[in-house]
Design a protein around this motif. Structure first.
Motif, PDB file in Angstrom:
ATOM      1  N   GLY A  83      28.670   1.688 -45.432  1.00 16.85           N
ATOM      2  CA  GLY A  83      29.436   2.529 -46.357  1.00 16.85           C
ATOM      3  C   GLY A  83      29.029   2.272 -47.799  1.00 16.85           C
ATOM      4  O   GLY A  83      28.934   3.198 -48.624  1.00 16.85           O
ATOM      5  N   GLY A 106      34.559   9.371 -40.343  1.00 10.82           N
ATOM      6  CA  GLY A 106      34.816   7.926 -40.273  1.00 10.82           C
ATOM      7  C   GLY A 106      34.883   7.284 -41.649  1.00 10.82           C
ATOM      8  O   GLY A 106      34.155   6.350 -41.965  1.00 10.82           O
ATOM      9  N   ASP A 127      38.958  10.915 -40.343  1.00 12.03           N
ATOM     10  CA  ASP A 127      38.918   9.674 -39.567  1.00 12.03           C
ATOM     11  C   ASP A 127      39.889   9.843 -38.404  1.00 12.03           C
ATOM     12  O   ASP A 127      40.805  10.660 -38.451  1.00 12.03           O
ATOM     13  CB  ASP A 127      39.345   8.469 -40.415  1.00 12.03           C
ATOM     14  N   TYR A 128      39.687   9.055 -37.383  1.00 15.07           N
ATOM     15  CA  TYR A 128      40.630   9.006 -36.262  1.00 15.07           C
ATOM     16  C   TYR A 128      41.932   8.331 -36.698  1.00 15.07           C
ATOM     17  O   TYR A 128      43.019   8.725 -36.299  1.00 15.07           O
ATOM     18  CB  TYR A 128      40.000   8.219 -35.114  1.00 15.07           C
ATOM     19  N   ASN A 154      39.399  13.345 -33.958  1.00 12.98           N
ATOM     20  CA  ASN A 154      38.776  12.464 -32.980  1.00 12.98           C
ATOM     21  C   ASN A 154      37.451  13.098 -32.593  1.00 12.98           C
ATOM     22  O   ASN A 154      37.433  14.176 -31.996  1.00 12.98           O
ATOM     23  CB  ASN A 154      39.695  12.332 -31.752  1.00 12.98           C
ATOM     24  N   TRP A 155      36.340  12.438 -32.922  1.00 11.03           N
ATOM     25  CA  TRP A 155      35.061  13.090 -32.659  1.00 11.03           C
ATOM     26  C   TRP A 155      34.765  13.183 -31.162  1.00 11.03           C
ATOM     27  O   TRP A 155      33.855  13.878 -30.752  1.00 11.03           O
ATOM     28  CB  TRP A 155      33.926  12.438 -33.447  1.00 11.03           C
ATOM     29  N   ALA A 176      28.992   6.796 -42.368  1.00  9.06           N
ATOM     30  CA  ALA A 176      28.486   5.420 -42.443  1.00  9.06           C
ATOM     31  C   ALA A 176      29.054   4.608 -41.291  1.00  9.06           C
ATOM     32  O   ALA A 176      30.275   4.536 -41.112  1.00  9.06           O
ATOM     33  CB  ALA A 176      28.869   4.789 -43.784  1.00  9.06           C
ATOM     34  N   TYR A 180      28.621   2.774 -33.232  1.00  9.08           N
ATOM     35  CA  TYR A 180      28.573   1.385 -32.779  1.00  9.08           C
ATOM     36  C   TYR A 180      28.995   1.259 -31.331  1.00  9.08           C
ATOM     37  O   TYR A 180      29.047   0.159 -30.788  1.00  9.08           O
ATOM     38  CB  TYR A 180      29.420   0.486 -33.682  1.00  9.08           C
TER      39      TYR A 180
HETATM   40  C1  LIG Z   1      32.789   0.751 -38.687  1.00  3.89           C
HETATM   41  S1  LIG Z   1      33.980   1.777 -39.429  1.00  3.89           S
HETATM   42  C2  LIG Z   1      33.089   2.442 -40.818  1.00  3.89           C
HETATM   43  C3  LIG Z   1      34.003   2.858 -41.934  1.00  3.89           C
HETATM   44  C4  LIG Z   1      33.294   3.326 -43.205  1.00  3.89           C
HETATM   45  N1  LIG Z   1      32.501   4.509 -42.998  1.00  3.89           N
HETATM   46  C5  LIG Z   1      32.435   2.223 -43.770  1.00  3.89           C
HETATM   47  O1  LIG Z   1      31.219   2.289 -43.629  1.00  3.89           O
HETATM   48  O2  LIG Z   1      33.012   1.272 -44.326  1.00  3.89           O
HETATM   49  C6  LIG Z   1      34.055   3.219 -38.343  1.00  3.89           C
HETATM   50  C7  LIG Z   1      35.041   4.296 -38.760  1.00  3.89           C
HETATM   51  O3  LIG Z   1      35.022   5.367 -37.809  1.00  3.89           O
HETATM   52  C8  LIG Z   1      36.358   5.686 -37.416  1.00  3.89           C
HETATM   53  N2  LIG Z   1      36.352   6.157 -36.017  1.00  3.89           N
HETATM   54  C9  LIG Z   1      36.149   5.415 -34.905  1.00  3.89           C
HETATM   55  N3  LIG Z   1      36.236   6.160 -33.801  1.00  3.89           N
HETATM   56  C10 LIG Z   1      36.499   7.433 -34.223  1.00  3.89           C
HETATM   57  C11 LIG Z   1      36.697   8.683 -33.539  1.00  3.89           C
HETATM   58  N4  LIG Z   1      36.669   8.762 -32.207  1.00  3.89           N
HETATM   59  N5  LIG Z   1      36.913   9.793 -34.282  1.00  3.89           N
HETATM   60  C12 LIG Z   1      36.954   9.707 -35.654  1.00  3.89           C
HETATM   61  N6  LIG Z   1      36.804   8.549 -36.351  1.00  3.89           N
HETATM   62  C13 LIG Z   1      36.571   7.429 -35.646  1.00  3.89           C
HETATM   63  C14 LIG Z   1      37.101   4.366 -37.566  1.00  3.89           C
HETATM   64  O4  LIG Z   1      38.508   4.546 -37.673  1.00  3.89           O
HETATM   65  C15 LIG Z   1      36.468   3.789 -38.817  1.00  3.89           C
HETATM   66  O5  LIG Z   1      37.070   4.225 -40.009  1.00  3.89           O
END
Ligand SMILES: C[S@@+](CC[C@H](N)C(=O)[O-])C[C@H]1O[C@@H](n2cnc3c(N)ncnc32)[C@H](O)[C@@H]1O
Length: 256
Positions: A83, A106, A127-128, A154-155, A176, A180
């Protein structure tokens, strides 16, 4: 992460009443996340600094997350190198995101969003986790930026409201560290193929994760192109981790 415990009773958009809250009421809304801490972070390339408020009690967050049907962990609560790296890329090349609507997937704590807003992007954050959206909105406004439009999504299972919002796609999508988990590679590729408009840009940062590499590989098989740079930090709050971030400029096939 609980989506039932929503900031947006009855819908995905934050309600008009919740947008435009006073700073004190915003703070009150995030205090249910347990003890909070303020950290000043500096982006390594530009030197720009932001003040980030984030939770510092993992037990409270795990309790909030324990009934989440998707079993997502509260990754939104940390400051991830990707990020930070993407924020710096945006500040270095603002012209790439100034030309139209931008969607962030996200959003986490809002670091990348702040960079996008600072260069004038017409941004929607998503974001979720509603907790992420509340904190990101708090951080964004506390750092002096206008609150962006916000959408819980929710993607793996995009809602009709989200589909309506996307319409014919965004010229730019920023994301970003969203790849994972291997289970997300296919849903996110399917999503990218309609949320990014033909010829549009997916600006993706990731810390050399296998899932992300697989995503890029599959996208290239479908005609996407990728331009890649690698960044070394130092990353705020993760100085000693030696993480390298790959920043991809991926273009969806088709004309602009
Ligand atoms: C590793 S964090 C990265 C956050 C930010 N982009 C950063 O780089 O600091 C992953 C992000 O994706 C969101 N996320 C995870 N699964 C998701 C889903 N199924 N749909 C939408 N967002 C999701 C999480 O809540 C989180 O905010």
């Amino acid at each position: 992460m609980s989506s039932a415990d929503s900031t947006s009773a009855g819908g995905s958009w934050l309600s008009a009443a919740r947008r435009g809250l006073s700073a004190a009421r915003r703070r009150h809304a995030i205090e249910r996340l347990g003890p909070l801490e303020d950290v000043d972070i500096q982006l390594p390339r530009s030197g720009v600094t932001y003040r980030i408020t984030k939770p510092n009690d993992i037990d409270t967050l795990l309790t909030i997350a324990e009934n989440d049907p998707e079993e997502n962990l509260p990754y939104w609560a940390a400051l991830w190198p990707s990020g930070v790296a993407l924020a710096d890329e945006i500040l270095a090349e603002p012209e790439l995101i100034q030309s139209g609507r931008v969607l962030e997937l996200g959003t986490g704590l809002g670091v990348t969003a702040m960079a996008a807003l600072s260069v004038g992007a017409d941004l929607i954050i998503s974001d979720y986790a509603n907790e992420s959206l509340q904190l990101a909105a708090y951080n964004i406004t506390e750092n002096g930026f206008n609150e962006p439009a916000v959408m819980q999504m929710n993607w793996r299972d995009p809602s009709d409201k989200f589909r309506k919002l996307v319409g014919n796609g965004f010229p730019v999508v920023i994301a970003a560290d969203v790849l994972y988990e291997l289970r997300d590679v296919e849903p996110l590729l399917e999503l990218a193929n309609w949320i990014v408009a033909p010829g549009g840009l997916l600006w993706l940062a990731e810390p050399r994760r296998y899932s992300a590499g697989r995503f890029v590989e599959l996208a290239e098989e479908q005609g996407w192109t990728d331009e890649l740079v690698e960044r070394e930090g130092p990353w705020p709050e993760m100085e000693d981790t030696g993480v390298t971030v790959r920043v991809h400029r991926m273009r969806r096939p088709g004309s602009d």
